[in-house]
Write an enzyme that holds these catalytic residues in place. Sequence first.
Site, PDB file in Angstrom:
ATOM      1  N   ASP A  55       1.728   5.913  17.896  1.00  0.00           N
ATOM      2  CA  ASP A  55       1.032   5.152  16.860  1.00  0.00           C
ATOM      3  C   ASP A  55       0.461   3.860  17.433  1.00  0.00           C
ATOM      4  O   ASP A  55      -0.711   3.536  17.219  1.00  0.00           O
ATOM      5  CB  ASP A  55       1.993   4.847  15.709  1.00  0.00           C
ATOM      6  CG  ASP A  55       1.296   4.175  14.530  1.00  0.00           C
ATOM      7  OD1 ASP A  55       0.538   4.867  13.820  1.00  0.00           O
ATOM      8  OD2 ASP A  55       1.502   2.967  14.313  1.00  0.00           O
ATOM      9  N   SER A  87       0.814  -1.210   0.000  1.00  0.00           N
ATOM     10  CA  SER A  87       0.000   0.000   0.000  1.00  0.00           C
ATOM     11  C   SER A  87       0.852   1.267   0.000  1.00  0.00           C
ATOM     12  O   SER A  87       0.744   2.112  -0.896  1.00  0.00           O
ATOM     13  CB  SER A  87      -0.914  -0.014   1.232  1.00  0.00           C
ATOM     14  OG  SER A  87      -1.529   1.238   1.414  1.00  0.00           O
ATOM     15  N   HIS A  96       7.558   4.053   9.473  1.00  0.00           N
ATOM     16  CA  HIS A  96       7.121   3.758  10.838  1.00  0.00           C
ATOM     17  C   HIS A  96       8.375   3.397  11.623  1.00  0.00           C
ATOM     18  O   HIS A  96       9.283   2.739  11.103  1.00  0.00           O
ATOM     19  CB  HIS A  96       6.123   2.602  10.825  1.00  0.00           C
ATOM     20  CG  HIS A  96       5.608   2.200  12.170  1.00  0.00           C
ATOM     21  ND1 HIS A  96       5.279   3.108  13.154  1.00  0.00           N
ATOM     22  CD2 HIS A  96       5.366   0.973  12.711  1.00  0.00           C
ATOM     23  CE1 HIS A  96       4.835   2.460  14.226  1.00  0.00           C
ATOM     24  NE2 HIS A  96       4.899   1.157  13.989  1.00  0.00           N
TER      25      HIS A  96
END
Length: 350
Positions: free
Chosen positions: A189, A26, A106
């Site tokens: 997160d 993605s 991330h």
Amino acid sequence: MKIWTETDHHHDALKGQTVAVIGYGSQGRAHARNLRDAGQQVVIGARRNGASWNKAQADGFRVAEPGVAAAEAGLVALLTPDMAQPQVYGQIESSLKAGSALLFAHGFNIHFGCISPRADIDVIMVAPKGPGDLVRRQYEEGRGVPCLRAVAQDASGKAAEKALSYAHAIGGTRGGVIDTSFGEETETDLFGEQVVLCGGTAELVIQGFETLVEAGYQPEVAYFECLHELKLIVDLLHEGGMAKMYEFISDTAAYGDLSRGPRIIDAGTRERMREILAEIQQGEFARDWILENQAGLPRHRALMRARTGHQIEQVGKALRGRMSWLQPRADKPEKPAAETATTEAAEQAA
């Protein structure tokens, strides 16, 4: 707080350099296409003849095995799923050029020490605050998704500039770029996913549904009240915060919210939130998740079977089948409503 925008990007720190995007799921696909449209030279790193290799080639990219792609790049964006990254880094570490940059979207593997990068490379992060599909669509529309920027290691002295140039190329400076750290991004997160966005919301929906069904109300009616109408509220919150929600819901709903909500989410809930945050900060969740992967995901699969087999899912599937606006049109390709970590993990690109 400084928010970096288009006017702050005075020069391209990646000019004349190849960017290797390792992983074509993605985020990887969205980043690669935006980078290319921004004029950047891009090569995709993927497993030879795998699904991602073929998809990237079909999109018109040059594709190479990860080590080969990394060897020619001034910046390597490691965008495979979290649990695949340590193994992939092991495959490309010796290929990375001194002074090049290793970029993440991330901070999990750097923050928790699953990857220990070489000392002679920059280690940076650009984390769009949206799924890959949104990152791409906003870019095509001349807009951009806000991003977080962080530097964990500055070997070249230009790591922050490289990160800003990368964010600029994928559209981040259109939406605004905020500086953070790998630790802050990772811990907040994980907390958001576990306590509010996924874990908290899903559990609240299920408990509400079960309470109504237990009291004798029809499951279909309970589904509408506890899950279906949640989208309306989330959309209002997303568009204009609490103020817009209160503007558009009824006075009855607003009074019920203000007077009864704190009885559901109370000081006890806050204390359990603190406990979960402490587990994240101390690395307990990371160790649990890493061991779970090493064991082949037995608990994850069992929990997922129980969740997807819940009555609310069966009732919802039947009801959604009657909602014409949720069905794909014959003249328009279907787009996913959301991209989850499970979807990301299924797209093993390297």
